[in-house]
Write a protein that holds these residues in place. Structure first.
Motif, PDB file in Angstrom:
ATOM      1  N   VAL A 172     -12.188 -24.727 -67.249  1.00 22.06           N
ATOM      2  CA  VAL A 172     -11.521 -23.125 -67.835  1.00 22.06           C
ATOM      3  C   VAL A 172     -10.133 -23.546 -68.991  1.00 22.06           C
ATOM      4  O   VAL A 172     -10.117 -23.825 -68.064  1.00 22.06           O
ATOM      5  N   VAL A 194     -13.764 -15.442 -64.028  1.00 27.00           N
ATOM      6  CA  VAL A 194     -14.501 -16.557 -63.283  1.00 27.00           C
ATOM      7  C   VAL A 194     -14.714 -15.851 -61.600  1.00 27.00           C
ATOM      8  O   VAL A 194     -13.843 -14.930 -60.978  1.00 27.00           O
ATOM      9  N   ARG A 231     -17.488 -16.843 -66.778  1.00 29.59           N
ATOM     10  CA  ARG A 231     -18.047 -17.523 -66.093  1.00 29.59           C
ATOM     11  C   ARG A 231     -18.392 -17.148 -64.538  1.00 29.59           C
ATOM     12  O   ARG A 231     -17.294 -16.975 -64.095  1.00 29.59           O
ATOM     13  N   GLY A 285     -21.621 -15.328 -72.451  1.00 30.34           N
ATOM     14  CA  GLY A 285     -20.441 -16.106 -70.982  1.00 30.34           C
ATOM     15  C   GLY A 285     -21.402 -17.227 -70.546  1.00 30.34           C
ATOM     16  O   GLY A 285     -22.857 -17.909 -70.508  1.00 30.34           O
ATOM     17  N   ILE A 286     -20.916 -17.916 -69.067  1.00 29.35           N
ATOM     18  CA  ILE A 286     -21.697 -19.203 -68.696  1.00 29.35           C
ATOM     19  C   ILE A 286     -22.094 -19.582 -67.163  1.00 29.35           C
ATOM     20  O   ILE A 286     -20.620 -18.757 -66.609  1.00 29.35           O
ATOM     21  N   HIS A 339     -23.164 -21.611 -64.279  1.00 33.25           N
ATOM     22  CA  HIS A 339     -23.142 -23.020 -63.134  1.00 33.25           C
ATOM     23  C   HIS A 339     -23.989 -22.786 -61.940  1.00 33.25           C
ATOM     24  O   HIS A 339     -23.452 -22.556 -61.127  1.00 33.25           O
ATOM     25  N   ASP A 362     -25.526 -26.094 -66.460  1.00 32.40           N
ATOM     26  CA  ASP A 362     -25.110 -25.406 -66.715  1.00 32.40           C
ATOM     27  C   ASP A 362     -25.823 -24.970 -68.180  1.00 32.40           C
ATOM     28  O   ASP A 362     -26.080 -25.460 -69.008  1.00 32.40           O
ATOM     29  N   ARG A 384     -24.951 -21.373 -70.750  1.00 28.86           N
ATOM     30  CA  ARG A 384     -24.673 -19.888 -71.539  1.00 28.86           C
ATOM     31  C   ARG A 384     -25.951 -19.019 -71.664  1.00 28.86           C
ATOM     32  O   ARG A 384     -26.805 -19.312 -71.838  1.00 28.86           O
TER      33      ARG A 384
END
Length: 334
Positions: free
Chosen positions: A183, A189, A254, A277-278, A280, A330, A332
């Motif tokens: 990060v 987040v 995120r 954005g990502i 997880h 992970d 995007r």
């Protein structure tokens, strides 16, 4: 001086042993032992230079340490069949040792042997399962004081917890640490399943602004306590609510989904995410469905939102059960 030892406070023993080992001065041929009610003696080969200790002393009548659990149990007359049923691994979490005993005989003897091996610990806890809406641990005290409240330290992050009341997965250590390295300071987040702060705390310590959501009231209280303990209250907005009910005032860069059934919450995750954005996403996946199932779930959810998926990384965190892996994807989301 021979047979040197350093004095450290009991709650700091776990961290000090790791630091002394990294310095190359920790002597694992001698026992760790209690010095007084608040401190322990950690044996060292020479005076440390990079570890914070209260004092350096010369031990009186130092006690040799048997090398492993098997040696302890053999010394007590355990048979080969009994040894086969003894725990093969365990985790030291602060001052508590967590192990699965299953069909192990003479559990108390094993517990006492583990306490002898790990003088920094004072309670042995059997991990018996998980139950209930809030996935609360089922545990049994096997040996020691029975105090299951502790502070565990990983890579500088401190976790206060009660192992009778909240979960802690030792095998996720590298993943927790990793989140603190990827990060950016100021990055927004959303941690949808924050627990006691497993991933929230490393990210907040790295400077991210984390919205941490947790519905388990006990875990939530530890989350608040841990934000104070780590000095990151300004970096965490904590909410005790179902993560599907949280309304973000602006999109986040995120989304952290540290829950085995995270795919069930992908609609909420993608709705909170800014373009590019990502996410997880954690999951348990059978070996024969890697990586088709988790990636397929991500792509299907993204398609319903008119988005496309770029897979950034796929990792096996640990074995969950025979033929099943705890994994992270992970991605995007554009």
């Amino acid at each position: 001086m021979n047979d040197l030892a350093v004095l450290v406070e009991k709650p700091k023993a776990e961290t000090a042993i790791a630091e002394l080992t990294a310095e190359g001065v920790y002597d694992d041929t001698r026992k760790v032992r209690e010095h007084d009610g608040k401190t322990v003696e950690l044996p060292v080969t020479e005076e440390p230079t990079g570890t914070d200790v209260l004092d350096v002393i010369e031990q009186v009548s130092p006690e040799p340490r048997l090398p492993d659990l098997e040696a302890h149990l053999r010394a007590q007359g355990w048979s080969e069949d009994e040894l086969d049923l003894a725990p093969k691994s365990w985790a030291v979490i602060g001052s508590v040792i967590l192990a699965q005993f299953e069909d192990c005989p003479r559990k108390e003897e094993v517990g006492e042997a583990l306490l002898d091996l790990h003088g920094e610990a004072d309670t042995i806890l059997s991990r018996d399962g998980i139950s209930g809406e809030h996935r609360e641990p089922e545990t049994t005290v096997v040996a020691g004081s029975g105090d299951t409240e502790t502070i565990h330290t990983e890579h500088g992050t401190k976790y206060a917890l009660d192992l009778r009341k909240v979960m802690f997965a030792p095998g996720n250590q590298q993943e927790r640490a990793r989140m603190g390295t990827i990060v950016e300071p100021g990055e927004r987040v959303l941690d949808m399943f924050a627990g006691i702060g497993y991933f929230t705390l490393p990210m907040a310590r790295a400077g991210a602004q984390v919205t941490a959501v947790e519905r388990n009231p006990t875990a939530f209280q530890f989350l608040l306590e841990n934000a104070v303990l780590n000095g990151v209250t300004e970096n965490i907005d904590a909410y005790r609510v179902d993560c599907r009910e949280i309304e973000m005032d602006q999109p986040v860069a995120r989304v952290m989904m540290g829950y085995y059934d995270a795919h069930e919450y992908l609609d909420s995750a993608l709705a909170a995410l800014e373009p590019g954005g990502i996410v997880h996403m954690h999951e348990t996946t059978p070996e024969n469905r890697l990586w088709e199932r988790p990636v397929g779930r991500l792509r299907e959810a993204a398609e319903t939102h008119g988005c496309r998926v770029e897979i950034l990384d796929k990792r096996r965190v640990k074995s969950h059960s025979e033929g099943v892996w705890h994994v992270v994807v992970d991605a995007r989301i554009e």
